[in-house]
Scaffold this active site. Sequence first.
Site, mmCIF file in Angstrom:
data_model
loop_
_atom_site.group_PDB
_atom_site.id
_atom_site.type_symbol
_atom_site.label_atom_id
_atom_site.label_comp_id
_atom_site.label_asym_id
_atom_site.label_seq_id
_atom_site.Cartn_x
_atom_site.Cartn_y
_atom_site.Cartn_z
ATOM 1 N N PRO A 29 4.237 -10.794 -5.511
ATOM 2 C CA PRO A 29 3.383 -10.660 -4.317
ATOM 3 C C PRO A 29 3.394 -9.242 -3.760
ATOM 4 O O PRO A 29 4.386 -8.518 -3.896
ATOM 5 C CB PRO A 29 4.026 -11.614 -3.303
ATOM 6 C CG PRO A 29 5.424 -11.840 -3.775
ATOM 7 C CD PRO A 29 5.420 -11.631 -5.265
ATOM 8 N N ASP A 30 2.265 -8.829 -3.123
ATOM 9 C CA ASP A 30 2.266 -7.538 -2.424
ATOM 10 C C ASP A 30 2.745 -7.765 -0.997
ATOM 11 O O ASP A 30 3.250 -8.840 -0.652
ATOM 12 C CB ASP A 30 0.899 -6.840 -2.532
ATOM 13 C CG ASP A 30 -0.219 -7.636 -1.887
ATOM 14 O OD1 ASP A 30 0.067 -8.644 -1.215
ATOM 15 O OD2 ASP A 30 -1.402 -7.260 -2.045
ATOM 16 N N PHE A 31 2.576 -6.760 -0.142
ATOM 17 C CA PHE A 31 3.087 -6.858 1.228
ATOM 18 C C PHE A 31 1.995 -7.210 2.232
ATOM 19 O O PHE A 31 2.177 -8.050 3.094
ATOM 20 C CB PHE A 31 3.759 -5.532 1.639
ATOM 21 C CG PHE A 31 4.942 -5.203 0.779
ATOM 22 C CD1 PHE A 31 6.180 -5.751 1.052
ATOM 23 C CD2 PHE A 31 4.825 -4.363 -0.321
ATOM 24 C CE1 PHE A 31 7.285 -5.477 0.255
ATOM 25 C CE2 PHE A 31 5.911 -4.079 -1.126
ATOM 26 C CZ PHE A 31 7.139 -4.634 -0.842
ATOM 27 N N ARG A 32 0.830 -6.518 2.101
ATOM 28 C CA ARG A 32 -0.193 -6.622 3.149
ATOM 29 C C ARG A 32 -1.510 -7.207 2.669
ATOM 30 O O ARG A 32 -2.487 -7.239 3.410
ATOM 31 C CB ARG A 32 -0.426 -5.233 3.776
ATOM 32 C CG ARG A 32 0.818 -4.696 4.440
ATOM 33 C CD ARG A 32 0.696 -3.269 4.941
ATOM 34 N NE ARG A 32 1.996 -2.785 5.364
ATOM 35 C CZ ARG A 32 2.942 -2.290 4.552
ATOM 36 N NH1 ARG A 32 2.712 -2.197 3.246
ATOM 37 N NH2 ARG A 32 4.107 -1.888 5.015
ATOM 38 N N ASN A 98 6.611 1.283 -5.799
ATOM 39 C CA ASN A 98 7.137 -0.018 -6.213
ATOM 40 C C ASN A 98 8.597 0.078 -6.647
ATOM 41 O O ASN A 98 9.040 1.094 -7.168
ATOM 42 C CB ASN A 98 6.289 -0.585 -7.364
ATOM 43 C CG ASN A 98 4.867 -0.838 -6.923
ATOM 44 O OD1 ASN A 98 4.590 -0.859 -5.721
ATOM 45 N ND2 ASN A 98 3.958 -1.004 -7.869
ATOM 46 N N ASP A 100 9.851 -2.367 -8.668
ATOM 47 C CA ASP A 100 9.977 -3.390 -9.711
ATOM 48 C C ASP A 100 10.230 -2.832 -11.106
ATOM 49 O O ASP A 100 10.435 -3.590 -12.051
ATOM 50 C CB ASP A 100 8.732 -4.308 -9.721
ATOM 51 C CG ASP A 100 7.424 -3.529 -9.857
ATOM 52 O OD1 ASP A 100 7.417 -2.445 -10.485
ATOM 53 O OD2 ASP A 100 6.404 -4.019 -9.326
ATOM 54 N N HIS A 115 10.159 5.152 -3.195
ATOM 55 C CA HIS A 115 10.877 4.213 -2.336
ATOM 56 C C HIS A 115 12.145 3.691 -3.020
ATOM 57 O O HIS A 115 12.646 2.618 -2.677
ATOM 58 C CB HIS A 115 9.969 3.048 -1.903
ATOM 59 C CG HIS A 115 8.923 3.467 -0.902
ATOM 60 N ND1 HIS A 115 7.827 2.717 -0.587
ATOM 61 C CD2 HIS A 115 8.828 4.590 -0.140
ATOM 62 C CE1 HIS A 115 7.080 3.357 0.323
ATOM 63 N NE2 HIS A 115 7.673 4.500 0.597
HETATM 64 P P1 OAD Z 1 0.572 -3.205 0.322
HETATM 65 O O1 OAD Z 1 0.844 -4.654 0.194
HETATM 66 O O2 OAD Z 1 0.576 -2.607 1.674
HETATM 67 O O3 OAD Z 1 -0.832 -2.859 -0.343
HETATM 68 C C1 OAD Z 1 -1.188 -3.393 -1.600
HETATM 69 C C2 OAD Z 1 -2.692 -3.322 -1.702
HETATM 70 O O4 OAD Z 1 -3.055 -3.749 -3.009
HETATM 71 C C3 OAD Z 1 -3.418 -4.224 -0.712
HETATM 72 O O5 OAD Z 1 -4.327 -3.459 0.057
HETATM 73 C C4 OAD Z 1 -4.141 -5.252 -1.601
HETATM 74 O O6 OAD Z 1 -5.423 -5.590 -1.111
HETATM 75 C C5 OAD Z 1 -4.255 -4.507 -2.905
HETATM 76 N N1 OAD Z 1 -4.306 -5.395 -4.095
HETATM 77 C C6 OAD Z 1 -3.469 -6.394 -4.413
HETATM 78 N N2 OAD Z 1 -3.811 -6.941 -5.606
HETATM 79 C C7 OAD Z 1 -4.927 -6.279 -6.024
HETATM 80 C C8 OAD Z 1 -5.776 -6.370 -7.178
HETATM 81 N N3 OAD Z 1 -5.528 -7.266 -8.151
HETATM 82 N N4 OAD Z 1 -6.840 -5.522 -7.274
HETATM 83 C C9 OAD Z 1 -7.068 -4.602 -6.303
HETATM 84 N N5 OAD Z 1 -6.295 -4.460 -5.206
HETATM 85 C C10 OAD Z 1 -5.244 -5.276 -5.057
HETATM 86 O O7 OAD Z 1 1.618 -2.471 -0.662
HETATM 87 P P2 OAD Z 1 2.035 -0.942 -0.669
HETATM 88 O O8 OAD Z 1 0.927 -0.074 -0.228
HETATM 89 O O9 OAD Z 1 2.660 -0.690 -1.980
HETATM 90 O O10 OAD Z 1 8.197 -0.477 1.067
HETATM 91 O O11 OAD Z 1 3.165 -0.933 0.453
HETATM 92 C C11 OAD Z 1 3.846 0.251 0.777
HETATM 93 C C12 OAD Z 1 5.285 -0.052 1.119
HETATM 94 O O12 OAD Z 1 5.341 -1.016 2.161
HETATM 95 C C13 OAD Z 1 6.066 -0.685 -0.020
HETATM 96 O O13 OAD Z 1 6.584 0.271 -0.925
HETATM 97 C C14 OAD Z 1 7.171 -1.405 0.691
HETATM 98 C C15 OAD Z 1 6.447 -1.923 1.913
HETATM 99 O O14 OAD Z 1 7.228 -1.986 3.052
HETATM 100 C C16 OAD Z 1 9.461 -0.747 0.691
HETATM 101 O O15 OAD Z 1 9.790 -1.733 0.105
HETATM 102 C C17 OAD Z 1 10.445 0.302 1.033
#
Ligand code: OAD
Length: 258
Positions: A29-32, A98, A100, A115
């Site tokens: 899973p992503d974060f936002r 990431n 991972d 990070h």
């Molecule tokens: P986010 O979850 O903030 O952003 C991920 C983005 O990827 C979102 O805007 C989604 O819409 C997009 N996304 C997901 N799947 C997709 C797909 N199949 N095609 C196109 N877009 C897709 O994650 P990060 O920006 O990496 O910090 O977050 C930054 C930091 O916040 C992370 O490194 C983490 C977190 O707190 C730490 O763990 C230290």
Amino acid sequence: MQKLIEAVRGARHVVAMTGAGVSTLCGIPDFRGPQGLYKQPDAERIFDIDWFDRDPSIYYRGAFDIVYALADYTPGPVHVALKRLEDAGKLDGIITQNIDMLHQKAGSSHVYEVHGSGILHHCRRCGAEATFGEIVAMLKKGGRPEGSAGVFVPRCKCGGPYKPDITFFGEALPEEAFLKAQELSISADVMLVLGTSLTVFPAAGLPRLTLQRGGNVFVVNAQPTPIDDFCAGRYEDLSEFADAVLAAFPAPAGEKES
Ligand code: OAD
């Protein structure tokens, strides 16, 4: 994606910056995003140093599936496409937020983890080091749950909790990786921003370094980002990006890829 592909072909220095979105295609899973981790109440405490110091069980419960189950995940299409660009001599490096380690698993050799990662852990009290494998073994063995989250916390001989070398909110970024990321961003004539919301600074400021030096930034992300108005191309679908790269830069005949 033709404009992006042509820009990569014509560029002298291409750099990729990746976020959690590139790994949703692998099941992490992503974060936002709409199904992101931070949709759960209090999830922002998981990677927060003040909360870790108060109650490390919050991290070990919240991060268990994301950090300690990582051995179960394999690289996805974007990881493979970026390795292909490196093999084609078209990628100077990958700046990743990431933790991972999937770019390394895909075989990419110039990966800068701004990070950090969980490959090493350190005791918060005495600084003793433990490897990822040692922490996983402790977690498997388990024991008496502790803290408000009621999970086992791996501890050092001195009694202090082990913390991964992941950058938590409230901590500084790993100096060497971030310095290299800045250098790459400054020298890039094309930066590919892939699967990140670009909301967490200072990493989110890196594409601006490329823009300020006259480089072109391409964004591939399902949701809007703060630099969309300034980029040379804006796309939503990361699978489409991976397909376009893999079609434009075919693997040398007879070469087997993971
Ligand atoms: P986010 O979850 O903030 O952003 C991920 C983005 O990827 C979102 O805007 C989604 O819409 C997009 N996304 C997901 N799947 C997709 C797909 N199949 N095609 C196109 N877009 C897709 O994650 P990060 O920006 O990496 O910090 O977050 C930054 C930091 O916040 C992370 O490194 C983490 C977190 O707190 C730490 O763990 C230290």
